[in-house]
Motif scaffolding. Structure first.
Motif, PDB file in Angstrom:
ATOM      1  N   PRO A   1       0.821  -1.224   0.000  1.00  0.00           N
ATOM      2  CA  PRO A   1       0.000   0.000   0.000  1.00  0.00           C
ATOM      3  C   PRO A   1       0.849   1.266   0.000  1.00  0.00           C
ATOM      4  CG  PRO A   1      -0.787  -1.568   1.642  1.00  0.00           C
ATOM      5  CD  PRO A   1       0.540  -2.089   1.144  1.00  0.00           C
ATOM      6  N   SER A   2       0.533   2.172  -0.901  1.00  0.00           N
ATOM      7  CA  SER A   2       1.207   3.473  -0.936  1.00  0.00           C
ATOM      8  C   SER A   2       0.376   4.398  -1.794  1.00  0.00           C
ATOM      9  CB  SER A   2       2.623   3.361  -1.508  1.00  0.00           C
ATOM     10  OG  SER A   2       2.579   3.062  -2.887  1.00  0.00           O
ATOM     11  N   SER A   3       0.592   5.681  -1.625  1.00  0.00           N
ATOM     12  CA  SER A   3      -0.126   6.634  -2.463  1.00  0.00           C
ATOM     13  C   SER A   3       0.765   7.833  -2.763  1.00  0.00           C
ATOM     14  CB  SER A   3      -1.430   7.060  -1.794  1.00  0.00           C
ATOM     15  OG  SER A   3      -2.151   7.900  -2.651  1.00  0.00           O
ATOM     16  N   CYS A   4       0.885   8.786  -1.811  1.00  0.00           N
ATOM     17  CA  CYS A   4       1.614  10.021  -2.118  1.00  0.00           C
ATOM     18  C   CYS A   4       3.116   9.800  -2.246  1.00  0.00           C
ATOM     19  CB  CYS A   4       1.342  11.070  -1.045  1.00  0.00           C
ATOM     20  SG  CYS A   4       2.138  10.712   0.547  1.00  0.00           S
ATOM     21  N   ARG A   5       3.664   8.835  -1.504  1.00  0.00           N
ATOM     22  CA  ARG A   5       5.096   8.530  -1.465  1.00  0.00           C
ATOM     23  C   ARG A   5       5.921   9.738  -1.014  1.00  0.00           C
ATOM     24  NH1 ARG A   5       6.348   5.426  -6.969  1.00  0.00           N
ATOM     25  NH2 ARG A   5       8.204   4.786  -5.830  1.00  0.00           N
ATOM     26  N   GLN A   6       5.282  10.636  -0.272  1.00  0.00           N
ATOM     27  CA  GLN A   6       5.966  11.835   0.203  1.00  0.00           C
ATOM     28  C   GLN A   6       5.720  12.079   1.684  1.00  0.00           C
ATOM     29  OE1 GLN A   6       5.254  15.214  -2.504  1.00  0.00           O
ATOM     30  NE2 GLN A   6       4.621  13.707  -4.023  1.00  0.00           N
ATOM     31  N   GLY A   7       5.083  11.123   2.363  1.00  0.00           N
ATOM     32  CA  GLY A   7       4.945  11.238   3.808  1.00  0.00           C
ATOM     33  C   GLY A   7       3.788  12.068   4.300  1.00  0.00           C
ATOM     34  N   PHE A   8       2.741  12.257   3.478  1.00  0.00           N
ATOM     35  CA  PHE A   8       1.634  13.028   4.027  1.00  0.00           C
ATOM     36  C   PHE A   8       0.282  12.340   4.010  1.00  0.00           C
ATOM     37  CE2 PHE A   8       2.091  14.845  -0.319  1.00  0.00           C
ATOM     38  CZ  PHE A   8       0.844  14.554  -0.833  1.00  0.00           C
ATOM     39  N   CYS A   9       0.099  11.265   3.246  1.00  0.00           N
ATOM     40  CA  CYS A   9      -1.246  10.689   3.172  1.00  0.00           C
ATOM     41  C   CYS A   9      -1.481   9.584   4.202  1.00  0.00           C
ATOM     42  CB  CYS A   9      -1.517  10.151   1.767  1.00  0.00           C
ATOM     43  SG  CYS A   9      -0.651   8.621   1.392  1.00  0.00           S
ATOM     44  N   GLY A  10      -0.434   8.945   4.699  1.00  0.00           N
ATOM     45  CA  GLY A  10      -0.582   7.913   5.717  1.00  0.00           C
ATOM     46  C   GLY A  10      -0.862   6.526   5.175  1.00  0.00           C
ATOM     47  N   THR A  11      -0.985   6.367   3.851  1.00  0.00           N
ATOM     48  CA  THR A  11      -1.356   5.068   3.288  1.00  0.00           C
ATOM     49  C   THR A  11      -0.332   3.980   3.587  1.00  0.00           C
ATOM     50  OG1 THR A  11      -2.441   6.251   1.504  1.00  0.00           O
ATOM     51  CG2 THR A  11      -2.050   3.906   1.141  1.00  0.00           C
ATOM     52  N   CYS A  12       0.933   4.335   3.654  1.00  0.00           N
ATOM     53  CA  CYS A  12       1.991   3.329   3.803  1.00  0.00           C
ATOM     54  C   CYS A  12       2.333   3.053   5.265  1.00  0.00           C
ATOM     55  CB  CYS A  12       3.237   3.776   3.058  1.00  0.00           C
ATOM     56  SG  CYS A  12       4.026   5.207   3.825  1.00  0.00           S
ATOM     57  N   ARG A  13       1.545   3.577   6.196  1.00  0.00           N
ATOM     58  CA  ARG A  13       1.845   3.437   7.625  1.00  0.00           C
ATOM     59  C   ARG A  13       1.896   1.958   8.032  1.00  0.00           C
ATOM     60  NH1 ARG A  13       0.429   7.529  11.165  1.00  0.00           N
ATOM     61  NH2 ARG A  13      -0.994   8.326   9.574  1.00  0.00           N
TER      62      ARG A  13
ATOM     63  N   MET B   1       5.430   3.765  11.519  1.00  0.00           N
ATOM     64  CA  MET B   1       6.451   4.241  10.587  1.00  0.00           C
ATOM     65  C   MET B   1       5.808   4.437   9.216  1.00  0.00           C
ATOM     66  SD  MET B   1       9.905   2.183   9.485  1.00  0.00           S
ATOM     67  CE  MET B   1      11.033   2.799   8.230  1.00  0.00           C
ATOM     68  N   LEU B   2       6.073   5.570   8.596  1.00  0.00           N
ATOM     69  CA  LEU B   2       5.678   5.784   7.207  1.00  0.00           C
ATOM     70  C   LEU B   2       6.857   5.347   6.345  1.00  0.00           C
ATOM     71  CD1 LEU B   2       4.036   9.323   7.548  1.00  0.00           C
ATOM     72  CD2 LEU B   2       2.869   7.116   7.435  1.00  0.00           C
ATOM     73  N   VAL B   3       6.717   4.201   5.732  1.00  0.00           N
ATOM     74  CA  VAL B   3       7.885   3.601   5.074  1.00  0.00           C
ATOM     75  C   VAL B   3       8.302   4.343   3.807  1.00  0.00           C
ATOM     76  CG1 VAL B   3       7.630   1.297   6.043  1.00  0.00           C
ATOM     77  CG2 VAL B   3       6.395   1.893   3.941  1.00  0.00           C
ATOM     78  N   CYS B   4       7.476   5.287   3.326  1.00  0.00           N
ATOM     79  CA  CYS B   4       7.874   6.029   2.125  1.00  0.00           C
ATOM     80  C   CYS B   4       8.948   7.066   2.430  1.00  0.00           C
ATOM     81  CB  CYS B   4       6.666   6.681   1.460  1.00  0.00           C
ATOM     82  SG  CYS B   4       5.871   7.959   2.439  1.00  0.00           S
ATOM     83  N   VAL B   5       9.042   7.515   3.671  1.00  0.00           N
ATOM     84  CA  VAL B   5      10.027   8.565   3.980  1.00  0.00           C
ATOM     85  C   VAL B   5      10.860   8.254   5.226  1.00  0.00           C
ATOM     86  CG1 VAL B   5       8.875  10.507   2.837  1.00  0.00           C
ATOM     87  CG2 VAL B   5       8.214   9.878   5.174  1.00  0.00           C
TER      88      VAL B   5
HETATM   89  S1  FES Z   1       2.567   6.813   0.786  1.00  0.00           S
HETATM   90 FE1  FES Z   1       1.654   8.583   1.627  1.00  0.00          FE
HETATM   91  S2  FES Z   1       2.549   8.734   3.596  1.00  0.00           S
HETATM   92 FE2  FES Z   1       3.612   7.106   2.650  1.00  0.00          FE
END
Ligand code: FES
Length: 358
Positions: A309-321, A342-346
Motif C-alpha cells: 500500500p502506498s499513495s503520495c510517497r511523500q509522507g503526508f497521506c498515511g497510506t503506507c503506515r 512508521m511511514l515507510v515512504c520517507v
Molecule cells: S505513501 Fe503517503 S505517507 Fe507514505
C-alpha cells in the motif's frame, strides 16, 4: 440531505470537510427542524467519517500527446461527483492493487465529470502503464477523494505558474480560477516540444498573452531559472509543478529573495537526504530487505511486492503506515507517526534493523 451536502464538500488533505457560513446556516436550520438526533449525527465541528471510495465510469478516453492519456470520469447513475477545488487530486485504486494520485484537470468545480491525465512512464513503478492499459471507455474506475494539498491562495494579487510537462494537470484549473478571480497571473509552460506538452492549447485558451511557452527543441536546451521565474517580483506568489530537478531549481532560486509564498507539488518522491542503509524485516514473512542509503524502504518493498500500500510517497497521506515491532525510527513524515508506527515512504531506521508487522 445534510449528509449529502456535507459529503459533497471539498475535503482537505486529511479528508476533512470544511464548513462556511452558508453551510453553517443551513446546518443550524436543519438541526432545529431535525431535533437532537440530527445534532449528534451531523455536528460539523467533528471530523465526519466519510465513505469516500467512489466508483465512476470512464466516459471518455483520449490521447492528449503520444504518451499522455486523459480519462473523463462520470457517476454511473448520472449523478454529481463530490465537489473539488483547483489543485485537488483523487487516489485511483488500480486493478492490481496499486494506488496512484492524479490531479483533477477539468473545469474548476465541475461535478458532472472529472478529468485526469496520465503520462506513461516506461521505467516507473508500473502504475502509469496500468492506467494507460487497464481502462477503456465504459469501464469502471474506483477512487478515493478528492483531496487538496495544493490550494490557490486566497490573498494573491500576483501569481506566476511554472509548469513542467504533465505538471500542467493541477495548474490548468488553478490558472482558470486565477483568471476568474481577477488575479494578475502569468504562466511559463516548459516541455520537450510543443507536441509533448499536454493541455497546452487549453492553457493558452485562458489568455495567450499571459503564457510563455518554452519548448526545449526550439531553444536547444532546458529552461533555466531565469526563464522560469522571469518577471516574478518579491510579491509574486509562485506555483510550480513539474519534474523534481525543475522544482528544486525554482525552489532554491526563489527562496533567496522572495517575500510571497512558493507553492509546489511533486509528482515523484523527493530524493532521500542524509540516508543511511538499514535492514527492514517483514515479521509475517520473515523476509529481510536491505534498504540502501539512497532509496526509501517503500521503494524496496514495492520491488518485492508491487501491491504494497502506498499513495503520495511523500509522507503526508498515511497510506503506507506500518506498525513497528522493534527498532528505532527516524520519523520524517509530514503527518503524525505514533511511537510504534512508521511511514515507510520517507521514514528510516536510526540504525541497524527495524522489524515491522508486514
Ligand atoms: S505513501 Fe503517503 S505517507 Fe507514505
Amino acid at each position: 440531505m445534510a449528509d449529502q451536502l456535507w459529503r459533497s464538500r471539498p475535503a482537505d488533505l486529511y479528508g476533512r470537510r470544511r464548513h462556511d457560513r452558508l453551510f453553517n446556516t443551513l446546518w443550524a436550520a436543519m438541526t432545529v427542524f431535525g431535533g437532537i438526533a440530527a445534532i449528534s449525527r451531523w455536528r460539523p465541528s467533528q471530523v465526519v467519517p466519510v465513505p469516500r471510495t467512489i466508483t465512476a465510469v470512464v466516459a471518455k478516453r483520449e490521447m492528449l500527446t503520444g504518451d499522455v492519456v486523459a480519462l473523463t470520469l462520470v457517476d454511473p447513475d448520472g449523478g454529481l461527483l463530490p465537489s473539488w477545488t483547483p489543485g485537488g487530486h483523487i487516489d485511483v485504486q488500480l486493478p492490481s492493487g496499486r494506488r496512484r494520485q492524479y490531479s483533477l484537470c477539468g473545469v474548476p468545480g465541475r461535478r458532472t465529470e472529472y478529468r485526469i491525465a496520465v503520462r506513461r512512464i516506461e521505467d516507473g513503478g508500473g502504475g502509469s502503464i496500468e492506467m494507460h492499459e487497464a481502462y477503456a471507455e465504459g469501464d469502471t474506475l474506483v477512487f478515493e477523494g478528492p483531496r487538496n494539498a495544493f490550494y490557490l491562495g486566497t490573498g494573491e494579487g500576483e501569481a506566476l505558474f511554472v509548469i513542467g510537462g504533465i505538471g500542467v494537470t493541477p495548474m490548468l484549473p488553478m490558472i482558470r480560477e486565477a483568471a476568474a478571480r481577477g488575479i494578475d497571473w502569468r504562466a511559463v509552460y516548459a516541455g520537450r516540444s510543443r507536441t509533448d506538452m499536454p493541455l497546452l492549447d487549453e492553457v493558452l485558451a485562458v489568455d495567450p498573452e499571459r503564457v510563455t511557452v518554452w519548448a526545449d527543441d526550439e531553444h536547444g536546451r532546458f529552461a533555466g531559472t531565469d526563464e522560469l521565474l522571469a518577471g516574478a517580483g518579491p510579491h509574486t506568489a509562485v506555483y510550480v509543478c513539474g519534474p523534481s530537478p525543475m522544482l528544486e531549481a525554482v525552489r532554491v532560486t526563489r527562496d533567496q529573495h522572495a517575500e510571497a509564498p512558493l507553492h509546489y507539488e511533486r509528482f515523484s518522491p523527493p530524493p532521500v537526504i542524509d540516508g543511511e542503509p538499514f535492514e527492514l524485516e517483514l515479521a509475517r514473512s520473515r523476509r529481510v530487505l536491505a534498504i540502501p542509503a539512497d532509496r526509501s524502504a517503500l521503494d524496496v518493498m514495492l520491488d518485492a511486492d508491487p501491491t504494497t500500500p502506498s499513495s503520495c510517497r511523500q509522507g503526508f497521506c498515511g497510506t503506507c503506515r506500518v506498525t513497528v515491532i522493534s527498532g528505532g525510527v527516524d520519523r520524517r513524515g509530514r503527518t503524525a507517526e505514533g511511537d510504534d508506527e512508521m511511514l515507510v515512504c520517507v521514514s528510516r531506521a536510526t540504525g541497524g534493523r527495524i522489524v515491522i508487522d508486514a
